[in-house]
Design a protein around this motif. Structure first.
Motif, PDB file in Angstrom:
ATOM      1  N   ARG A  95       0.844  -1.204   0.000  1.00  0.00           N
ATOM      2  CA  ARG A  95       0.000   0.000   0.000  1.00  0.00           C
ATOM      3  C   ARG A  95       0.879   1.254   0.000  1.00  0.00           C
ATOM      4  NH1 ARG A  95      -3.625  -0.271   4.844  1.00  0.00           N
ATOM      5  NH2 ARG A  95      -1.566  -0.490   5.704  1.00  0.00           N
ATOM      6  N   ASP A  96       1.967   1.228   0.785  1.00  0.00           N
ATOM      7  CA  ASP A  96       2.877   2.368   0.842  1.00  0.00           C
ATOM      8  C   ASP A  96       3.593   2.574  -0.488  1.00  0.00           C
ATOM      9  OD1 ASP A  96       2.195   2.513   3.546  1.00  0.00           O
ATOM     10  OD2 ASP A  96       3.902   1.253   4.135  1.00  0.00           O
ATOM     11  N   VAL A  97       3.996   1.478  -1.102  1.00  0.00           N
ATOM     12  CA  VAL A  97       4.722   1.545  -2.372  1.00  0.00           C
ATOM     13  C   VAL A  97       3.827   2.127  -3.457  1.00  0.00           C
ATOM     14  CG1 VAL A  97       5.799   0.152  -4.187  1.00  0.00           C
ATOM     15  CG2 VAL A  97       6.302  -0.321  -1.794  1.00  0.00           C
ATOM     16  N   SER A  98       2.579   1.759  -3.481  1.00  0.00           N
ATOM     17  CA  SER A  98       1.679   2.239  -4.530  1.00  0.00           C
ATOM     18  C   SER A  98       1.413   3.738  -4.410  1.00  0.00           C
ATOM     19  CB  SER A  98       0.364   1.475  -4.501  1.00  0.00           C
ATOM     20  OG  SER A  98      -0.338   1.732  -3.309  1.00  0.00           O
ATOM     21  N   GLN A  99       1.644   4.309  -3.244  1.00  0.00           N
ATOM     22  CA  GLN A  99       1.406   5.738  -3.042  1.00  0.00           C
ATOM     23  C   GLN A  99       2.609   6.602  -3.404  1.00  0.00           C
ATOM     24  OE1 GLN A  99       0.159   5.959   1.025  1.00  0.00           O
ATOM     25  NE2 GLN A  99      -1.874   5.142   0.594  1.00  0.00           N
ATOM     26  N   LEU A 100       3.763   5.986  -3.652  1.00  0.00           N
ATOM     27  CA  LEU A 100       4.954   6.741  -4.011  1.00  0.00           C
ATOM     28  C   LEU A 100       4.900   7.164  -5.471  1.00  0.00           C
ATOM     29  CD1 LEU A 100       7.731   4.530  -2.358  1.00  0.00           C
ATOM     30  CD2 LEU A 100       6.858   6.700  -1.519  1.00  0.00           C
ATOM     31  N   SER A 101       5.515   8.309  -5.773  1.00  0.00           N
ATOM     32  CA  SER A 101       5.614   8.741  -7.166  1.00  0.00           C
ATOM     33  C   SER A 101       6.714   7.933  -7.852  1.00  0.00           C
ATOM     34  CB  SER A 101       5.938  10.232  -7.237  1.00  0.00           C
ATOM     35  OG  SER A 101       7.263  10.458  -6.794  1.00  0.00           O
ATOM     36  N   ASP A 102       6.794   8.056  -9.163  1.00  0.00           N
ATOM     37  CA  ASP A 102       7.801   7.313  -9.918  1.00  0.00           C
ATOM     38  C   ASP A 102       9.218   7.686  -9.490  1.00  0.00           C
ATOM     39  OD1 ASP A 102       5.811   6.048 -11.335  1.00  0.00           O
ATOM     40  OD2 ASP A 102       5.905   7.436 -13.034  1.00  0.00           O
ATOM     41  N   VAL A 103       9.454   8.967  -9.279  1.00  0.00           N
ATOM     42  CA  VAL A 103      10.783   9.439  -8.879  1.00  0.00           C
ATOM     43  C   VAL A 103      11.123   8.931  -7.482  1.00  0.00           C
ATOM     44  CG1 VAL A 103      12.166  11.496  -8.385  1.00  0.00           C
ATOM     45  CG2 VAL A 103      10.624  11.472 -10.355  1.00  0.00           C
ATOM     46  N   GLU A 104      10.173   9.017  -6.569  1.00  0.00           N
ATOM     47  CA  GLU A 104      10.401   8.535  -5.201  1.00  0.00           C
ATOM     48  C   GLU A 104      10.678   7.034  -5.194  1.00  0.00           C
ATOM     49  OE1 GLU A 104       7.677  11.464  -2.426  1.00  0.00           O
ATOM     50  OE2 GLU A 104       6.715   9.786  -3.465  1.00  0.00           O
ATOM     51  N   LEU A 105       9.994   6.320  -6.053  1.00  0.00           N
ATOM     52  CA  LEU A 105      10.169   4.871  -6.143  1.00  0.00           C
ATOM     53  C   LEU A 105      11.602   4.521  -6.557  1.00  0.00           C
ATOM     54  CD1 LEU A 105       8.222   2.564  -5.632  1.00  0.00           C
ATOM     55  CD2 LEU A 105       7.690   2.543  -8.052  1.00  0.00           C
ATOM     56  N   VAL A 106      12.109   5.215  -7.548  1.00  0.00           N
ATOM     57  CA  VAL A 106      13.474   4.972  -8.015  1.00  0.00           C
ATOM     58  C   VAL A 106      14.483   5.325  -6.919  1.00  0.00           C
ATOM     59  CG1 VAL A 106      15.231   5.718  -9.675  1.00  0.00           C
ATOM     60  CG2 VAL A 106      12.896   5.274 -10.445  1.00  0.00           C
ATOM     61  N   GLU A 107      14.255   6.449  -6.248  1.00  0.00           N
ATOM     62  CA  GLU A 107      15.168   6.873  -5.178  1.00  0.00           C
ATOM     63  C   GLU A 107      15.190   5.867  -4.032  1.00  0.00           C
ATOM     64  OE1 GLU A 107      13.816  10.732  -4.024  1.00  0.00           O
ATOM     65  OE2 GLU A 107      14.661  11.712  -5.796  1.00  0.00           O
ATOM     66  N   GLN A 108      14.024   5.370  -3.647  1.00  0.00           N
ATOM     67  CA  GLN A 108      13.940   4.423  -2.541  1.00  0.00           C
ATOM     68  C   GLN A 108      14.607   3.096  -2.901  1.00  0.00           C
ATOM     69  OE1 GLN A 108      13.003   5.000   0.556  1.00  0.00           O
ATOM     70  NE2 GLN A 108      12.518   7.110   0.040  1.00  0.00           N
ATOM     71  N   VAL A 109      14.434   2.647  -4.144  1.00  0.00           N
ATOM     72  CA  VAL A 109      15.081   1.408  -4.580  1.00  0.00           C
ATOM     73  C   VAL A 109      16.596   1.570  -4.503  1.00  0.00           C
ATOM     74  CG1 VAL A 109      15.518  -0.102  -6.558  1.00  0.00           C
ATOM     75  CG2 VAL A 109      13.191   0.562  -6.005  1.00  0.00           C
ATOM     76  N   ASP A 110      17.097   2.714  -4.956  1.00  0.00           N
ATOM     77  CA  ASP A 110      18.542   2.956  -4.899  1.00  0.00           C
ATOM     78  C   ASP A 110      19.051   2.956  -3.462  1.00  0.00           C
ATOM     79  OD1 ASP A 110      18.674   3.126  -7.649  1.00  0.00           O
ATOM     80  OD2 ASP A 110      18.618   5.328  -7.681  1.00  0.00           O
ATOM     81  N   LYS A 111      18.328   3.602  -2.566  1.00  0.00           N
ATOM     82  CA  LYS A 111      18.731   3.643  -1.157  1.00  0.00           C
ATOM     83  C   LYS A 111      18.732   2.248  -0.530  1.00  0.00           C
ATOM     84  CE  LYS A 111      17.118   8.329  -0.159  1.00  0.00           C
ATOM     85  NZ  LYS A 111      16.136   9.125   0.600  1.00  0.00           N
ATOM     86  N   ARG A 160      16.556  -9.944   4.562  1.00  0.00           N
ATOM     87  CA  ARG A 160      15.371 -10.514   3.911  1.00  0.00           C
ATOM     88  C   ARG A 160      14.300  -9.449   3.699  1.00  0.00           C
ATOM     89  NH1 ARG A 160      11.748 -15.462   6.357  1.00  0.00           N
ATOM     90  NH2 ARG A 160      10.344 -15.648   4.591  1.00  0.00           N
ATOM     91  N   GLU A 161      14.086  -8.600   4.705  1.00  0.00           N
ATOM     92  CA  GLU A 161      13.094  -7.531   4.585  1.00  0.00           C
ATOM     93  C   GLU A 161      13.463  -6.562   3.466  1.00  0.00           C
ATOM     94  OE1 GLU A 161      12.838  -5.613   8.353  1.00  0.00           O
ATOM     95  OE2 GLU A 161      11.816  -7.280   9.309  1.00  0.00           O
ATOM     96  N   ILE A 162      14.732  -6.216   3.374  1.00  0.00           N
ATOM     97  CA  ILE A 162      15.180  -5.292   2.331  1.00  0.00           C
ATOM     98  C   ILE A 162      14.967  -5.908   0.961  1.00  0.00           C
ATOM     99  CG2 ILE A 162      17.183  -4.133   1.345  1.00  0.00           C
ATOM    100  CD1 ILE A 162      18.251  -3.853   4.217  1.00  0.00           C
ATOM    101  N   ARG A 163      15.343  -7.168   0.798  1.00  0.00           N
ATOM    102  CA  ARG A 163      15.178  -7.844  -0.490  1.00  0.00           C
ATOM    103  C   ARG A 163      13.712  -7.884  -0.903  1.00  0.00           C
ATOM    104  NH1 ARG A 163      16.954 -13.171   0.576  1.00  0.00           N
ATOM    105  NH2 ARG A 163      16.130 -13.672  -1.459  1.00  0.00           N
ATOM    106  N   ARG A 164      12.846  -8.170   0.032  1.00  0.00           N
ATOM    107  CA  ARG A 164      11.414  -8.238  -0.285  1.00  0.00           C
ATOM    108  C   ARG A 164      10.838  -6.870  -0.612  1.00  0.00           C
ATOM    109  NH1 ARG A 164       8.449 -12.855   3.305  1.00  0.00           N
ATOM    110  NH2 ARG A 164       9.676 -14.571   2.478  1.00  0.00           N
ATOM    111  N   THR A 165      11.309  -5.842   0.090  1.00  0.00           N
ATOM    112  CA  THR A 165      10.836  -4.491  -0.190  1.00  0.00           C
ATOM    113  C   THR A 165      11.278  -4.050  -1.579  1.00  0.00           C
ATOM    114  OG1 THR A 165      10.890  -3.937   2.157  1.00  0.00           O
ATOM    115  CG2 THR A 165      10.836  -2.104   0.610  1.00  0.00           C
ATOM    116  N   ILE A 166      12.518  -4.354  -1.952  1.00  0.00           N
ATOM    117  CA  ILE A 166      12.993  -4.033  -3.299  1.00  0.00           C
ATOM    118  C   ILE A 166      12.125  -4.746  -4.327  1.00  0.00           C
ATOM    119  CG2 ILE A 166      14.896  -4.340  -4.927  1.00  0.00           C
ATOM    120  CD1 ILE A 166      16.807  -3.876  -2.537  1.00  0.00           C
ATOM    121  N   ALA A 167      11.790  -5.997  -4.069  1.00  0.00           N
ATOM    122  CA  ALA A 167      10.941  -6.753  -4.998  1.00  0.00           C
ATOM    123  C   ALA A 167       9.559  -6.111  -5.122  1.00  0.00           C
ATOM    124  CB  ALA A 167      10.813  -8.195  -4.524  1.00  0.00           C
TER     125      ALA A 167
END
Length: 67
Positions: free
Chosen positions: A7-23, A48-55
């Protein structure tokens, strides 16, 4: 870095999504570096949590591209 749920991921903008994946990828590299150097992490389940969040984030990116 916080762990995002779908739900949190779907609310992020495209730019925020890319930034969060990089972090998150940088954080994952740091954890892998600690483990490979013979150390241990404070929270073993964090990798494991980080890997799943990236996915989750990559799945959302693909959904947006193909929608």
């Amino acid at each position: 870095m916080a762990i995002f749920r779908a739900r949190d991921v779907s609310q992020l903008s495209d730019v925020e999504l890319v930034e969060q994946v990089d972090k998150l990828r940088m954080e994952l590299i740091q954890y892998h570096g600690k483990v490979s150097a013979g150390g241990s992490t404070e929270n073993a389940g964090r990798i494991r949590e980080i890997r799943r969040t990236i996915a989750r984030m990559k799945t959302e990116q693909n959904r947006r591209i193909h929608a």
